[in-house]
Write a protein that holds these residues in place. Structure first.
Motif, PDB file in Angstrom:
ATOM      1  N   PRO A 161      36.708  36.267  37.738  1.00 16.54           N
ATOM      2  CA  PRO A 161      36.882  35.534  38.999  1.00 16.54           C
ATOM      3  C   PRO A 161      35.652  34.720  39.406  1.00 16.54           C
ATOM      4  CG  PRO A 161      37.721  37.770  39.212  1.00 16.54           C
ATOM      5  CD  PRO A 161      36.987  37.710  37.909  1.00 16.54           C
ATOM      6  N   THR A 162      34.452  35.230  39.131  1.00 20.39           N
ATOM      7  CA  THR A 162      33.252  34.484  39.518  1.00 20.39           C
ATOM      8  C   THR A 162      33.128  33.190  38.723  1.00 20.39           C
ATOM      9  OG1 THR A 162      32.060  36.450  40.280  1.00 20.39           O
ATOM     10  CG2 THR A 162      30.728  34.566  39.629  1.00 20.39           C
ATOM     11  N   GLY A 163      33.414  33.237  37.421  1.00 21.43           N
ATOM     12  CA  GLY A 163      33.422  32.005  36.643  1.00 21.43           C
ATOM     13  C   GLY A 163      34.456  31.028  37.148  1.00 21.43           C
ATOM     14  N   TYR A 164      35.622  31.561  37.499  1.00 20.65           N
ATOM     15  CA  TYR A 164      36.691  30.722  38.051  1.00 20.65           C
ATOM     16  C   TYR A 164      36.261  30.146  39.406  1.00 20.65           C
ATOM     17  CZ  TYR A 164      41.561  29.238  38.531  1.00 20.65           C
ATOM     18  OH  TYR A 164      42.707  28.490  38.639  1.00 20.65           O
ATOM     19  N   HIS A 165      35.579  30.967  40.192  1.00 24.89           N
ATOM     20  CA  HIS A 165      35.084  30.549  41.508  1.00 24.89           C
ATOM     21  C   HIS A 165      34.109  29.381  41.378  1.00 24.89           C
ATOM     22  CE1 HIS A 165      33.796  31.005  45.676  1.00 24.89           C
ATOM     23  NE2 HIS A 165      32.559  31.305  45.321  1.00 24.89           N
ATOM     24  N   GLY A 166      33.272  29.395  40.343  1.00 26.13           N
ATOM     25  CA  GLY A 166      32.363  28.269  40.121  1.00 26.13           C
ATOM     26  C   GLY A 166      33.122  26.964  39.971  1.00 26.13           C
ATOM     27  N   ASN A 167      34.263  27.024  39.294  1.00 29.50           N
ATOM     28  CA  ASN A 167      35.114  25.845  39.141  1.00 29.50           C
ATOM     29  C   ASN A 167      35.755  25.447  40.458  1.00 29.50           C
ATOM     30  OD1 ASN A 167      35.810  25.085  36.009  1.00 29.50           O
ATOM     31  ND2 ASN A 167      35.139  27.211  36.228  1.00 29.50           N
ATOM     32  N   GLU A 168      36.132  26.439  41.236  1.00 33.65           N
ATOM     33  CA  GLU A 168      36.728  26.162  42.546  1.00 33.65           C
ATOM     34  C   GLU A 168      35.696  25.497  43.459  1.00 33.65           C
ATOM     35  OE1 GLU A 168      40.276  26.676  44.876  1.00 33.65           O
ATOM     36  OE2 GLU A 168      39.989  26.692  42.716  1.00 33.65           O
ATOM     37  N   LEU A 169      34.458  26.009  43.439  1.00 32.36           N
ATOM     38  CA  LEU A 169      33.396  25.413  44.251  1.00 32.36           C
ATOM     39  C   LEU A 169      33.118  23.975  43.844  1.00 32.36           C
ATOM     40  CD1 LEU A 169      30.849  28.390  44.331  1.00 32.36           C
ATOM     41  CD2 LEU A 169      32.214  27.566  46.264  1.00 32.36           C
ATOM     42  N   ALA A 170      33.216  23.701  42.533  1.00 31.57           N
ATOM     43  CA  ALA A 170      32.966  22.351  42.014  1.00 31.57           C
ATOM     44  C   ALA A 170      34.221  21.475  42.028  1.00 31.57           C
ATOM     45  CB  ALA A 170      32.405  22.433  40.597  1.00 31.57           C
ATOM     46  N   ASP A 171      35.342  22.047  42.430  1.00 35.66           N
ATOM     47  CA  ASP A 171      36.608  21.307  42.500  1.00 35.66           C
ATOM     48  C   ASP A 171      36.989  20.732  41.131  1.00 35.66           C
ATOM     49  OD1 ASP A 171      38.905  20.239  43.708  1.00 35.66           O
ATOM     50  OD2 ASP A 171      37.894  18.359  44.224  1.00 35.66           O
ATOM     51  N   ARG A 327      40.700  36.325  46.136  1.00 34.41           N
ATOM     52  CA  ARG A 327      41.373  35.033  46.131  1.00 34.41           C
ATOM     53  C   ARG A 327      41.943  34.689  44.761  1.00 34.41           C
ATOM     54  NH1 ARG A 327      38.671  29.942  49.130  1.00 34.41           N
ATOM     55  NH2 ARG A 327      39.123  31.335  50.861  1.00 34.41           N
ATOM     56  N   TYR A 328      41.354  35.278  43.700  1.00 36.40           N
ATOM     57  CA  TYR A 328      41.713  34.888  42.339  1.00 36.40           C
ATOM     58  C   TYR A 328      42.252  36.015  41.464  1.00 36.40           C
ATOM     59  CZ  TYR A 328      38.144  31.523  43.916  1.00 36.40           C
ATOM     60  OH  TYR A 328      37.405  30.637  44.654  1.00 36.40           O
ATOM     61  N   ASN A 329      41.946  37.276  41.778  1.00 35.63           N
ATOM     62  CA  ASN A 329      42.143  38.323  40.768  1.00 35.63           C
ATOM     63  C   ASN A 329      43.605  38.591  40.436  1.00 35.63           C
ATOM     64  OD1 ASN A 329      42.792  39.765  43.116  1.00 35.63           O
ATOM     65  ND2 ASN A 329      41.450  41.503  42.654  1.00 35.63           N
ATOM     66  N   ARG A 330      44.496  38.371  41.387  1.00 38.07           N
ATOM     67  CA  ARG A 330      45.907  38.668  41.108  1.00 38.07           C
ATOM     68  C   ARG A 330      46.478  37.689  40.079  1.00 38.07           C
ATOM     69  NH1 ARG A 330      49.354  41.921  43.789  1.00 38.07           N
ATOM     70  NH2 ARG A 330      47.764  42.161  45.409  1.00 38.07           N
ATOM     71  N   HIS A 331      46.242  36.388  40.258  1.00 38.93           N
ATOM     72  CA  HIS A 331      46.829  35.467  39.292  1.00 38.93           C
ATOM     73  C   HIS A 331      46.075  35.485  37.965  1.00 38.93           C
ATOM     74  CE1 HIS A 331      44.102  32.189  40.954  1.00 38.93           C
ATOM     75  NE2 HIS A 331      44.046  31.889  39.679  1.00 38.93           N
ATOM     76  N   LEU A 332      44.781  35.810  37.994  1.00 43.67           N
ATOM     77  CA  LEU A 332      44.062  35.959  36.724  1.00 43.67           C
ATOM     78  C   LEU A 332      44.553  37.204  35.979  1.00 43.67           C
ATOM     79  CD1 LEU A 332      40.425  34.974  37.751  1.00 43.67           C
ATOM     80  CD2 LEU A 332      42.143  33.564  36.599  1.00 43.67           C
ATOM     81  N   ARG A 333      44.851  38.279  36.722  1.00 45.45           N
ATOM     82  CA  ARG A 333      45.462  39.461  36.100  1.00 45.45           C
ATOM     83  C   ARG A 333      46.769  39.090  35.411  1.00 45.45           C
ATOM     84  NH1 ARG A 333      48.677  43.328  39.973  1.00 45.45           N
ATOM     85  NH2 ARG A 333      49.845  41.354  39.968  1.00 45.45           N
ATOM     86  N   ASP A 334      47.584  38.323  36.103  1.00 48.27           N
ATOM     87  CA  ASP A 334      48.882  37.976  35.534  1.00 48.27           C
ATOM     88  C   ASP A 334      48.738  37.072  34.309  1.00 48.27           C
ATOM     89  OD1 ASP A 334      49.986  39.516  37.503  1.00 48.27           O
ATOM     90  OD2 ASP A 334      50.605  37.834  38.771  1.00 48.27           O
TER      91      ASP A 334
END
Length: 380
Positions: A161-171, A327-334
């Motif tokens: 999720p943190t790696g994904y969050h970096g992408n979210e922060l950078a849009d 914010r991310y873990n449920r869809h990343l789990r899926d």
């Protein structure tokens, strides 16, 4: 129970500590089957925070529910769960808005709580046989029964999720070019997430050969910053323009180019030069307001020399802050369940809890291919 206890700079030990217990009707106790060592743990391990000896480390935890408080409604004994590193209430102003990394309830006087981390509340870490999970209905994410994909799922606690969050922060959007500084676990997850989000080309900057090789294996372009200015190397491969987006997955212990010393702001300033005008920066890499080991007096106070003039001149946007894992873990789990994502490629070693001291030392020194370590306190 046995747990990884911080003894002082560069020293942890396996010790017997008090077993956790139910303290509130919304608590559960989890028997920990997998718990990962995080790069953020190394900041404490190296004495680069205000952490005091005696703290039990571990904020990336997965296991099986052993006991539930009488107020828990969605969990039962035997459920397999993974917990975000954020401890969050689920109902405060920030949690309600999705900012669970900045919960206003769990750590009075500070926005945010976490397991086993300095200044993040009274929550014992999970590099141990058991861990107490408060507000458990909110904080536990259920997983499929059994042991399948254990090493993928434990990464849902933090680094995926943190790696994904970096992408979210950078849009980061489909078709974007992206530069990720740092090929440690979070950097590799950021690069991997950029590809999942449809980036057209991803560059990963580091100096450790094994890490750059991992980046290349997932389809990223490795950039060795010991071979020349990384921003210039990337511009040469983007028609002189630079990338659309950039992600800092290094933080405040960044190394100066070509020198064996720290330069805390070098990644931020490199990203300002790497990303094209009107692009965006995501900064999930850790920065702290107090660094006892900072290279100068300003750095020790968390005050860095960042090129704000160039940032403004280029019209760059930036987002910062720790990940709101919920914010991310449920869809990343899926995505893991459906074989659309397999983040465990980053895991280099799986070890019993008793080998934690050696694992910390080797991970800290980046030796023997240590990129990400998962400890197994108990059998799954």
């Amino acid at each position: 129970m046995r747990a990884v206890v911080y003894k002082g700079p560069f020293e942890v030990a396996i010790e017997q500590v008090e077993d956790p217990r139910i303290q509130h009707p919304n608590d559960v106790l989890v028997r920990v089957t997998s718990t990962a060592i995080c790069g953020s743990d190394l900041h404490m391990y190296e004495g680069r925070t205000a952490a005091e000896p005696g703290i039990v480390f571990g904020h990336e935890n997965l296991g099986v529910v052993e006991e539930t408080g009488e107020g828990v409604t969605t969990l039962s004994k035997g459920d397999r769960v993974v917990m975000p590193f954020n401890v969050a209430c689920g109902f405060c102003k920030n949690c309600s808005a999705g900012f669970t990394g900045f919960c206003l309830t769990v750590n009075p006087g500070f926005a945010g709580g976490a397991y086993g981390y300095v200044a993040m509340g009274p929550y014992t870490g999970g590099q141990a046989e058991y861990v107490r999970v408060p507000y458990a209905d909110f904080n536990c994410l259920k997983l499929p029964e059994g042991t399948e994909k254990e090493t993928d799922f434990v990464l849902l606690a933090d680094i995926f999720p943190t790696g994904y969050h970096g992408n979210e922060l950078a849009d980061v959007r489909p078709g974007d070019t992206v530069a990720v500084y740092g090929a440690g676990p979070v950097g590799l997850m950021a690069a991997y997430s950029a590809m999942l989000r449809g980036a057209s080309k991803v560059f990963v900057v580091d100096r450790v050969a094994e890490r750059l090789q991992k980046a290349e294996e997932i389809g990223a372009v490795p950039i060795d910053f010991t071979q020349g200015n990384p921003a210039e190397q990337i511009k040469e491969q983007t028609r002189g323009e630079g990338t659309d987006k950039g992600i800092d997955a290094v933080g405040y212990q960044a190394q100066a180019q070509g020198e064996d010393r720290e330069e805390p702001a070098i990644v931020l300033n490199s990203l300002v030069e790497t990303v094209r005008p009107t692009g965006a920066l995501g900064i999930p890499g850790l920065y702290v307001p107090s660094d006892p080991g900072g290279p100068d007096e300003q750095a020790k106070k968390g005050m860095l020399m960042v090129s704000v003039g160039r940032l403004f001149e280029k019209g760059l946007r930036l987002g910062t802050g720790q990940c709101n894992v919920k914010r991310y873990n449920r869809h990343l789990r899926d995505m893991i369940i459906e074989d659309r994502a397999k983040p465990s490629f980053v895991v280099s070693h799986e070890l019993p809890l008793d080998e934690a001291s050696s694992a910390y030392e080797k991970f800290d020194k980046r030796v023997e291919g240590y990129t990400k370590v998962v400890l197994h306190p108990q059998a799954a």
